[in-house]
Design a protein around this motif. Structure first.
Motif, PDB file in Angstrom:
ATOM      1  N   ARG A  10     -19.156   4.689  10.338  1.00 27.57           N
ATOM      2  CA  ARG A  10     -18.649   4.575   8.986  1.00 27.57           C
ATOM      3  C   ARG A  10     -18.338   3.119   8.674  1.00 27.57           C
ATOM      4  NH1 ARG A  10     -13.033   5.585   6.828  1.00 27.57           N
ATOM      5  NH2 ARG A  10     -12.411   5.223   8.976  1.00 27.57           N
ATOM      6  N   ARG A  11     -18.781   2.684   7.504  1.00 27.68           N
ATOM      7  CA  ARG A  11     -18.437   1.320   7.085  1.00 27.68           C
ATOM      8  C   ARG A  11     -17.079   1.363   6.406  1.00 27.68           C
ATOM      9  NH1 ARG A  11     -20.402  -2.645   9.787  1.00 27.68           N
ATOM     10  NH2 ARG A  11     -21.207  -1.114  11.239  1.00 27.68           N
ATOM     11  N   HIS A  12     -16.196   0.524   6.858  1.00 33.38           N
ATOM     12  CA  HIS A  12     -14.868   0.496   6.255  1.00 33.38           C
ATOM     13  C   HIS A  12     -14.871  -0.418   5.060  1.00 33.38           C
ATOM     14  CE1 HIS A  12     -12.714   2.394   9.716  1.00 33.38           C
ATOM     15  NE2 HIS A  12     -13.892   2.137  10.243  1.00 33.38           N
ATOM     16  N   GLY A  13     -13.955  -0.187   4.133  1.00 36.54           N
ATOM     17  CA  GLY A  13     -13.850  -1.038   2.966  1.00 36.54           C
ATOM     18  C   GLY A  13     -13.182  -2.355   3.321  1.00 36.54           C
ATOM     19  N   SER A  14     -12.930  -3.141   2.294  1.00 38.74           N
ATOM     20  CA  SER A  14     -12.274  -4.425   2.523  1.00 38.74           C
ATOM     21  C   SER A  14     -10.851  -4.201   3.018  1.00 38.74           C
ATOM     22  CB  SER A  14     -12.253  -5.224   1.225  1.00 38.74           C
ATOM     23  OG  SER A  14     -11.313  -6.264   1.356  1.00 38.74           O
ATOM     24  N   LEU A  15     -10.403  -5.106   3.854  1.00 38.84           N
ATOM     25  CA  LEU A  15      -9.059  -4.971   4.398  1.00 38.84           C
ATOM     26  C   LEU A  15      -7.988  -5.340   3.387  1.00 38.84           C
ATOM     27  CD1 LEU A  15      -9.422  -6.502   7.956  1.00 38.84           C
ATOM     28  CD2 LEU A  15      -9.021  -4.122   7.372  1.00 38.84           C
ATOM     29  N   THR A  16      -8.369  -6.206   2.441  1.00 34.89           N
ATOM     30  CA  THR A  16      -7.340  -6.721   1.548  1.00 34.89           C
ATOM     31  C   THR A  16      -6.992  -5.738   0.439  1.00 34.89           C
ATOM     32  OG1 THR A  16      -9.099  -7.892   0.450  1.00 34.89           O
ATOM     33  CG2 THR A  16      -7.692  -9.175   1.942  1.00 34.89           C
ATOM     34  N   THR A  17      -7.841  -4.724   0.219  1.00 33.69           N
ATOM     35  CA  THR A  17      -7.463  -3.713  -0.759  1.00 33.69           C
ATOM     36  C   THR A  17      -7.036  -2.467  -0.012  1.00 33.69           C
ATOM     37  OG1 THR A  17      -9.752  -3.031  -0.829  1.00 33.69           O
ATOM     38  CG2 THR A  17      -9.005  -4.494  -2.575  1.00 33.69           C
ATOM     39  N   THR A  18      -5.887  -1.954  -0.394  1.00 33.54           N
ATOM     40  CA  THR A  18      -5.362  -0.782   0.290  1.00 33.54           C
ATOM     41  C   THR A  18      -5.965   0.460  -0.332  1.00 33.54           C
ATOM     42  OG1 THR A  18      -3.345  -2.085   0.197  1.00 33.54           O
ATOM     43  CG2 THR A  18      -3.199   0.075   1.196  1.00 33.54           C
ATOM     44  N   ASP A  19      -6.562   1.303   0.485  1.00 33.27           N
ATOM     45  CA  ASP A  19      -7.143   2.522  -0.087  1.00 33.27           C
ATOM     46  C   ASP A  19      -6.041   3.528  -0.374  1.00 33.27           C
ATOM     47  OD1 ASP A  19      -6.784   4.306   2.242  1.00 33.27           O
ATOM     48  OD2 ASP A  19      -8.158   2.884   3.197  1.00 33.27           O
ATOM     49  N   PRO A  20      -6.307   4.493  -1.242  1.00 34.56           N
ATOM     50  CA  PRO A  20      -5.244   5.416  -1.693  1.00 34.56           C
ATOM     51  C   PRO A  20      -4.587   6.158  -0.530  1.00 34.56           C
ATOM     52  CG  PRO A  20      -7.292   5.808  -2.881  1.00 34.56           C
ATOM     53  CD  PRO A  20      -7.580   4.764  -1.879  1.00 34.56           C
ATOM     54  N   ARG A  21      -5.400   6.544   0.436  1.00 35.41           N
ATOM     55  CA  ARG A  21      -4.837   7.297   1.542  1.00 35.41           C
ATOM     56  C   ARG A  21      -3.829   6.453   2.305  1.00 35.41           C
ATOM     57  NH1 ARG A  21      -5.603  11.821   4.467  1.00 35.41           N
ATOM     58  NH2 ARG A  21      -4.731  11.636   6.554  1.00 35.41           N
ATOM     59  N   THR A  22      -4.157   5.208   2.526  1.00 35.41           N
ATOM     60  CA  THR A  22      -3.223   4.319   3.217  1.00 35.41           C
ATOM     61  C   THR A  22      -1.961   4.129   2.396  1.00 35.41           C
ATOM     62  OG1 THR A  22      -5.161   3.207   4.060  1.00 35.41           O
ATOM     63  CG2 THR A  22      -3.048   2.118   4.398  1.00 35.41           C
ATOM     64  N   LYS A  23      -2.128   4.069   1.084  1.00 37.92           N
ATOM     65  CA  LYS A  23      -0.945   3.954   0.226  1.00 37.92           C
ATOM     66  C   LYS A  23      -0.029   5.145   0.425  1.00 37.92           C
ATOM     67  CE  LYS A  23      -2.460   1.116  -3.624  1.00 37.92           C
ATOM     68  NZ  LYS A  23      -3.445   1.274  -4.695  1.00 37.92           N
ATOM     69  N   ARG A  24      -0.648   6.328   0.424  1.00 37.81           N
ATOM     70  CA  ARG A  24       0.171   7.538   0.625  1.00 37.81           C
ATOM     71  C   ARG A  24       0.864   7.492   1.973  1.00 37.81           C
ATOM     72  NH1 ARG A  24      -4.051  10.494  -1.113  1.00 37.81           N
ATOM     73  NH2 ARG A  24      -4.447  11.403   0.940  1.00 37.81           N
ATOM     74  N   ARG A  25       0.099   7.068   2.996  1.00 34.95           N
ATOM     75  CA  ARG A  25       0.685   7.048   4.333  1.00 34.95           C
ATOM     76  C   ARG A  25       1.809   6.023   4.414  1.00 34.95           C
ATOM     77  NH1 ARG A  25      -4.097   5.881   8.067  1.00 34.95           N
ATOM     78  NH2 ARG A  25      -2.473   5.848   9.634  1.00 34.95           N
ATOM     79  N   ASN A  26       1.621   4.915   3.703  1.00 36.82           N
ATOM     80  CA  ASN A  26       2.687   3.916   3.738  1.00 36.82           C
ATOM     81  C   ASN A  26       3.920   4.396   2.989  1.00 36.82           C
ATOM     82  OD1 ASN A  26       1.386   2.114   5.325  1.00 36.82           O
ATOM     83  ND2 ASN A  26       0.527   0.940   3.634  1.00 36.82           N
ATOM     84  N   ALA A  27       3.708   5.186   1.950  1.00 35.64           N
ATOM     85  CA  ALA A  27       4.853   5.746   1.233  1.00 35.64           C
ATOM     86  C   ALA A  27       5.611   6.693   2.156  1.00 35.64           C
ATOM     87  CB  ALA A  27       4.384   6.476  -0.018  1.00 35.64           C
ATOM     88  N   ALA A  28       4.860   7.508   2.898  1.00 36.27           N
ATOM     89  CA  ALA A  28       5.500   8.421   3.846  1.00 36.27           C
ATOM     90  C   ALA A  28       6.280   7.637   4.882  1.00 36.27           C
ATOM     91  CB  ALA A  28       4.441   9.299   4.525  1.00 36.27           C
ATOM     92  N   GLU A  29       5.688   6.539   5.306  1.00 35.39           N
ATOM     93  CA  GLU A  29       6.347   5.666   6.271  1.00 35.39           C
ATOM     94  C   GLU A  29       7.682   5.155   5.716  1.00 35.39           C
ATOM     95  OE1 GLU A  29       5.505   4.633   9.273  1.00 35.39           O
ATOM     96  OE2 GLU A  29       7.025   3.082   9.496  1.00 35.39           O
ATOM     97  N   ALA A  30       7.635   4.704   4.460  1.00 33.07           N
ATOM     98  CA  ALA A  30       8.857   4.171   3.845  1.00 33.07           C
ATOM     99  C   ALA A  30       9.906   5.265   3.726  1.00 33.07           C
ATOM    100  CB  ALA A  30       8.535   3.583   2.474  1.00 33.07           C
ATOM    101  N   ARG A  31       9.459   6.473   3.369  1.00 34.67           N
ATOM    102  CA  ARG A  31      10.403   7.593   3.256  1.00 34.67           C
ATOM    103  C   ARG A  31      11.068   7.871   4.589  1.00 34.67           C
ATOM    104  NH1 ARG A  31       6.656  10.139   0.114  1.00 34.67           N
ATOM    105  NH2 ARG A  31       5.945  11.457   1.821  1.00 34.67           N
ATOM    106  N   PHE A  32      10.241   7.935   5.622  1.00 33.68           N
ATOM    107  CA  PHE A  32      10.754   8.249   6.951  1.00 33.68           C
ATOM    108  C   PHE A  32      11.792   7.224   7.377  1.00 33.68           C
ATOM    109  CE2 PHE A  32      10.420   8.576  11.589  1.00 33.68           C
ATOM    110  CZ  PHE A  32      10.495   9.947  11.734  1.00 33.68           C
ATOM    111  N   ARG A  33      11.459   5.977   7.105  1.00 33.07           N
ATOM    112  CA  ARG A  33      12.380   4.904   7.429  1.00 33.07           C
ATOM    113  C   ARG A  33      13.685   5.041   6.651  1.00 33.07           C
ATOM    114  NH1 ARG A  33      10.194  -0.511   9.107  1.00 33.07           N
ATOM    115  NH2 ARG A  33      12.060  -1.788   9.083  1.00 33.07           N
ATOM    116  N   ALA A  34      13.539   5.447   5.398  1.00 28.25           N
ATOM    117  CA  ALA A  34      14.730   5.606   4.563  1.00 28.25           C
ATOM    118  C   ALA A  34      15.620   6.718   5.121  1.00 28.25           C
ATOM    119  CB  ALA A  34      14.330   5.922   3.128  1.00 28.25           C
ATOM    120  N   TYR A  35      15.009   7.796   5.646  1.00 30.63           N
ATOM    121  CA  TYR A  35      15.821   8.864   6.255  1.00 30.63           C
ATOM    122  C   TYR A  35      16.665   8.285   7.380  1.00 30.63           C
ATOM    123  CZ  TYR A  35      12.583  12.143   3.990  1.00 30.63           C
ATOM    124  OH  TYR A  35      11.837  12.827   3.094  1.00 30.63           O
TER     125      TYR A  35
END
Lengths: 440, 265, 487
Positions: A10-35
């Protein structure tokens, strides 16, 4: 492996643009940290609430409201008071008359009635009488009396009592508070540090103002003496055996499992043990700090053994080898080299164990060391161990269980005293650790 | 690009996957990597060799930002992956690591079943649309990790129950399952016996057809066996970088020669 | 002679033995310590050990055994009809013991002289009056057989005391003499002393076992006694708890167990999420600075005595909850003391307990496991949730079980915060009570120890002990297994 897709990853996209899935995962990360932050925040919040309620409710216990008055009792007045049937009442009356006269003189309260003063003062007669009986020389001289105001007046200053709550009271009437205010302005009623709280003994259920924690501090002291003298040598001996000498066999296994289980047995069970074995079976006196100390020793031993073994384990084997290498016996190697090196750790563990024991309440209740027993100071050193007494936490419990609100303040104040002791012990442990801790 | 240095001229610039420029790494006050420039090609096995503590593993961990997890580690200079600086503020290390996978020194299967070990990456990256898809990915990855035949009957068994060599191949399969473009391997055979080492080396050679593989090894023989390019690190410096054959037969730098002939290290 | 004096005399004998034996050993080696097998002081220690150890052992055994023997002998003299009349022999013997102690006190207080106290023809009405005058609590008028038994008991006690003193001192002297005889230059005193010390160490280690045995025996005997006068089927079967000291109590354990479990569940519902998340944050996310501040601060909560939490529940949390859920608010709560109050405060107390145990356990998960997950591009939270926590699960379960055992055994918070009413209800804002709270209230009242209302506390204690022990053994087993996995 002939799969077409397998040969072109699989060819990955550019590293400098965050794909939507990563955004969601990072949001989950932030939530977890907030807990996590929220959990710590909650824990600290509880700590702050606990600390503020202790300080806010406990500090007033250290002050008391007093009435200071200069007075001159003549020989005639003294004789007259002593000749009556109700002697203390006569003194009370004397005091009230004199105070009333002074007030009218100062122009504070022309309309102050004598019974209002009586309500404000509580019972002053006995204090006065005992003073004059002890100092007959003072008769005819001007003496400054500092006497406790009634506990409701005290409560007025501490916010427990106000004009609304007094509507139905016959012990203090709302208008009395005007008098109290006037007296305060004139400097006759003042608040001062209550040494009686620190040095006093428990008082009856109807006298919260006279209750002090002093006697139970002494009870705690004698208990801790027993705990220290027994648990330190026994704990160290047991740890040395288990850590240095014990062969690996069934018996030592049983002891090990036993110790870790004992450390988790509820403290109340130790109280039952103390009641059944030391009081019922061995016939030791009830409510004695000696018995309390024995029970707390059994309770603290596992803690001390566990921490002592950790300190012994931290001494590197090379030290033992060195001692054995110059021909010392195993016993000499342990007592001459390992034990001194482990001593700071052992002391630290012991102090922390003692601090735990100092705060323990439940087992003391079962062996009769309840607060109302602490009516007298012990007669001497030996008596300190066997005469009935209470301990700080049990005294606090007794106050908390009484119905008069004024005792709650005493209970909070008692907690401050208890916590100060614990703080000192823990501070000593920390200093010991900082100063002597050795990293191998 | 008209001031290209000699080193860069010998590589095929079209095929460059990773290029590091003036890379410095500090651990607290220690200067662990000093001014390293290196170009790593696609579909090639590049070996990092050097004595212990020379910084080869540290540099490898910089390539997918694994050093981020160490608080005191600080990196300067730039490392480009397909022309993008991976230390750019906008880069999410999570996305980077999906693209640059890693296999570690000690086999570290998760305490889960073999299937879940391999499916872990695809699951977190959302590579499978459904269970069937995931099954396909797992099987494909296990095949590519050359372990499928050994485990196909016990995919539900815990991954920790496999032998050392099998565990390491499972970890490689796990890394492959996320479909990375680069595979970093940190001494992948150091905890394995010779037979398992042989199997893993064979696997590395096969992986070359699709991935850019970077392998750190303390064994010069292994570097010679599996790699096409070799970089020699010494005391945090990249001393020499070139064709493997050339490094091992006629090294340019005296330090490389000393190391290869066993005088240092 | 008081026991303290006997102890001091034995120590003195030991000290004399130390000096004499050491001197004798030195003399045997021509006053040159190099010719001795052991250092001179070891010969001295040997003498002290020989004198003190057997003497103290004898003293302890005598002190424990003598009262048992004497009681048995005295009990045998009580006429059968008197025993029958007095419900049970135990009650009667308690009375005898009280009278005997009363006579002692009366003599000590000077109300009667020794002659009268031991006079077998003394008039018992006069005796009762005098005992009462001495401030001795006596439940009924002293009857003649009881008085005679008490007098016999006193006599036996006194002679036992005398013989004990003689025996103990004789043993000490004999020990010291034996050591002195052995003090020759080739005698291996160090080995003997070390063997002795070793046995003392073993003894100290065995106190842990003795404590457990003591707990089990004291619970067991009294529980058996309780079930003899109150049916076990009622205790385990009845759903009502209503003790009345006049008799006719219903002592079913279920309301108490229910209260205990309900409060513990609430406590764990507070402590486990907060403690676990705090541990995760501290071990995985927090910088060193934050950790070094937050961790000790949280652990302060664990160092605060439970009485403080009890007061906090009664006077701070209770009124707060009442303001929110009481008649002024939602109207679910009647008074400040309730299951919710106690559970909440107990939860706060358990937060650091859960967090520091979980912290240890999470830290034991090898870093390689995390690296593997990060290397695949997992975020930190994914790594924690899907790799670290599953790996740490057994240990965390163990920690939670230990916390549960703490919650079940906690006393002061529930005594002050949960109320006193034993009821089976689902409303967490109602007052309920627990096993531990009832142990305290049944044993601190004025109930006679022989009554079922007091003895039930031991059956409750037994239940509590069995439950917590089971939880502890299981939890410690899990934690130990977990540790071994990553060692």
């Amino acid at each position: 492996m002939a799969d077409a897709t397998a040969n072109s990853p699989r060819r990955h996209g550019s590293l400098t643009t965050t794909d939507p899935r990563t955004k969601r995962r990072n949001a989950a990360e932030a939530r977890f940290r907030a807990y996590g932050i929220a959990a710590i925040g909650l824990g600290l919040f509880f700590l702050v609430v606990l600390a503020t309620s202790i300080i806010r409710s406990g500090v007033p216990a250290f002050t008391t409201t007093v009435v200071s008055l200069e007075m001159n009792v003549s020989q005639a007045e003294y004789d007259e008071a002593e000749s009556g049937m109700l002697k203390t009442a006569a003194y009370t009356k004397l005091f009230i008359t004199k105070l009333g006269a002074q007030l009218r003189e100062a122009g504070i309260g022309d309309d102050v009635q004598d019974d209002a003063i009586e309500r404000i003062m509580g019972k002053v007669g006995s204090d006065m009488r005992s003073f004059y009986q002890e100092n007959p020389d003072s008769i005819g001289e001007t003496v400054t009396f500092t006497l406790n105001a009634s506990s409701r007046v005290d409560g007025y200053f501490k916010g427990r009592v106000n004009r609304e709550t007094l509507v139905d009271s016959r012990f203090l009437v709302a208008t009395d508070l005007d008098v109290v205010d006037a007296l305060t302005e004139a400097g006759i009623i003042t608040r001062q540090f209550d040494w009686g709280f620190l040095t006093g003994k428990d008082a009856g259920v109807d006298n919260p103002g006279g209750a002090g924690i002093g006697a139970s501090v002494i009870g705690s002291f004698f208990m801790m003496l027993v705990v220290l003298v027994l648990s330190l040598p026994i704990g160290v001996a047991a740890s040395i055996y288990l850590e240095e000498f014990a062969p690996k066999n069934r018996w030592t296994d049983i002891i090990e499992v036993n110790i870790s289980n004992l450390a988790a047995v509820p403290s109340i069970v130790f109280g039952i043990l103390g009641l059944a074995v030391f009081i019922q079976f061995a016939g030791l006196p009830q409510s004695a700090p000696l018995v309390g100390g024995l029970v707390l020793t059994l309770m603290t031993l596992p803690t001390i053994i566990i921490s002592t073994r950790a300190s012994l384990k931290a001494v590197p084997p090379s030290i033992r080898d060195a001692a054995l290498g110059v021909g010392a016996s195993k016993m000499q190697a342990v007592f001459h080299h390992v034990l001194p090196l482990a001593a700071p750790g052992i002391l630290t563990g012991t102090i922390i164990g003692l601090a735990q024991a100092l705060g323990e309440t439940a087992p003391l209740l079962l062996i009769g060391m309840v607060g109302f027993v602490a009516r007298e100071y012990p007669g001497g050193f030996i008596e300190g161990f066997v005469e009935p007494n209470s301990a700080m936490p049990a005294q606090i419990y007794t106050w908390a269980a009484r119905s008069d609100v004024a005792f709650y303040e005493k209970a909070w104040g008692g907690i401050i005293v208890l916590l100060v002791f614990l703080l000192i012990m823990n501070a000593i442990a920390i200093v010991l650790r900082r100063r002597f801790e050795r990293r191998w | 690009m008209n001031d290209m240095r000699p080193l860069e001229r010998i590589v095929d610039t079209d095929n460059i996957k990773i290029s590091a420029k003036g890379c410095q790494v500090y651990y607290g006050d220690t200067h662990a990597i000093k001014d390293v420039d290196v170009q790593i090609e696609d579909k090639t096995v590049t070996a990092f060799i050097g004595p212990s503590g020379c910084g080869k593993s540290t540099f490898l961990r910089c390539l997918n930002r694994m050093n981020d997890t160490i608080d005191i580690c600080r990196i300067e200079g730039e490392i480009l992956l397909d022309g993008e600086n991976i230390y750019d503020k906008k880069v999410d290390p999570v996305q980077l690591r999906a693209k640059v996978g890693m296999v570690f020194q000690k086999p570290n299967p998760f305490p889960k079943s073999i299937y879940d070990n391999v499916a872990y990456g695809p699951r977190i990256h959302g590579l499978a649309k459904n269970k069937a898809d995931l099954d396909v990915i797992v099987e494909k990855s296990l095949r590519r990790g050359a372990i499928w035949d050994e485990v196909k009957d016990r995919l539900d068994a815990p991954g920790t129950g496999l032998s050392g060599g099998q565990q390491q191949r499972l970890c490689i399969a796990r890394a492959v399952a996320t479909e990375p473009e680069v595979l970093l391997m940190d001494e992948p055979c150091s905890a394995l016996d010779p037979i398992a080492t042989g199997q893993v080396e064979e696997l590395i050679d096969e992986l070359r057809s699709q991935y850019s593989v970077v392998i750190v090894t303390h064994s010069m023989q292994q570097a010679a066996r599996v790699s096409q390019k070799t970089a020699f690190f010494h005391l945090g410096n990249l001393v020499e970088f070139g064709e493997t054959g050339q490094i091992f037969t006629k090294p340019e730098d005296p330090r490389t020669e000393s190391y290869i002939s066993g005088k240092i290290g | 002679m008081p026991v303290l004096w006997i102890i001091l005399i034995v120590i003195a004998i030991g000290a004399v033995g130390y000096v004499a034996t050491r001197a004798r050993a030195m003399a045997s080696a021509g006053n040159d310590a190099r010719h001795l097998h052991s250092l001179p002081s070891y010969y001295g220690y040997m003498a002290f050990l020989f004198a003190a150890a057997p003497a103290f052992l004898l003293l302890i055994v005598w002190l424990i055994a003598a009262p048992l023997v004497i009681e048995k002998r005295v009990a045998a003299t009580l006429p059968a009809d008197v025993v029958e009349q007095a419900a049970s022999q135990n009650l009667l013997m308690a009375e005898v013991r009280r009278v005997a102690v009363g006579l002692d006190n009366a003599v000590a207080a000077g109300v009667m002289d020794e002659d009268l106290a031991s006079n077998a023809r003394a008039d018992f009405t006069d005796m009762t009056a005098r005992l009462k005058e001495a401030g001795q609590v006596i439940t009924q008028n002293v009857t003649t057989p009881v008085l005679r038994a008490a007098q016999m008991m006193r006599e036996a006690n006194a002679s036992s005391r005398l013989w004990m003193t003689i025996a103990v001192i004789a043993v000490a002297i004999a020990g010291a003499a034996l050591a002195m005889m052995r003090a020759q230059r080739d005698y291996r005193a160090r080995n003997v002393v070390e063997r002795g010390v070793r046995w003392m160490l073993v003894g100290a280690a065995s106190i842990a076992i003795l404590t457990t045995v003591g707990i089990v025996l004291s619970l067991l005997f009294n529980t058996i006694e309780f079930f003899r006068i109150y049916p076990a089927s009622e205790f385990f079967g009845s759903l009502t708890w209503s003790p009345s000291f006049g008799g006719g109590s219903e002592l079913g354990i279920w309301p108490l167990l229910w209260g205990t479990l309900y409060i513990s569940v609430i406590a764990l519902a507070v402590a486990v999420p907060i403690g676990l998340f705090a541990a995760i944050y501290l071990s995985e996310y927090a910088s060193n600075r934050v950790r070094s501040v937050a961790k000790p601060l949280l652990e302060i909560l664990a160092g605060i005595p439970t009485i403080v939490y009890g007061l906090f529940a009664l006077l701070t949390v209770g009124p707060l909850l009442l303001a929110a859920f009481g008649d002024g608010g939602l109207g679910w709560m009647q008074s400040g003391t309730a299951v919710m109050t106690a559970g909440l405060v107990m939860g706060i107390m358990l937060i650091p307990f859960v967090s520091s145990l979980s912290d240890d356990i999470i830290n034991a998960v090898p870093q390689a496991m995390r690296d593997g997950s990060y290397g695949l591009g997992a975020t930190q939270s994914e790594t924690i949730r899907q790799v670290v926590l599953p790996a740490a699960l057994p240990g965390i379960v163990g920690a939670v079980l230990l916390a549960a055992s703490r919650a079940i055994g906690e006393t002061m918070i529930v005594v002050l915060g949960a109320g006193a009413a034993a009821r089976l209800s689902l409303n967490p804002f109602e007052a309920m009570t627990t096993v531990t709270a009832k142990i305290v209230s049944q044993l601190t009242g004025d109930a006679d120890f022989a009554s079922p209302e007091a003895l039930v506390a031991f059956a409750l204690g037994m239940t509590l002990f069995v439950i917590t022990l089971g939880l502890n053994v299981f939890a410690l087993y899990i934690v130990r297994k977990y540790r071994e996995q990553y060692d």
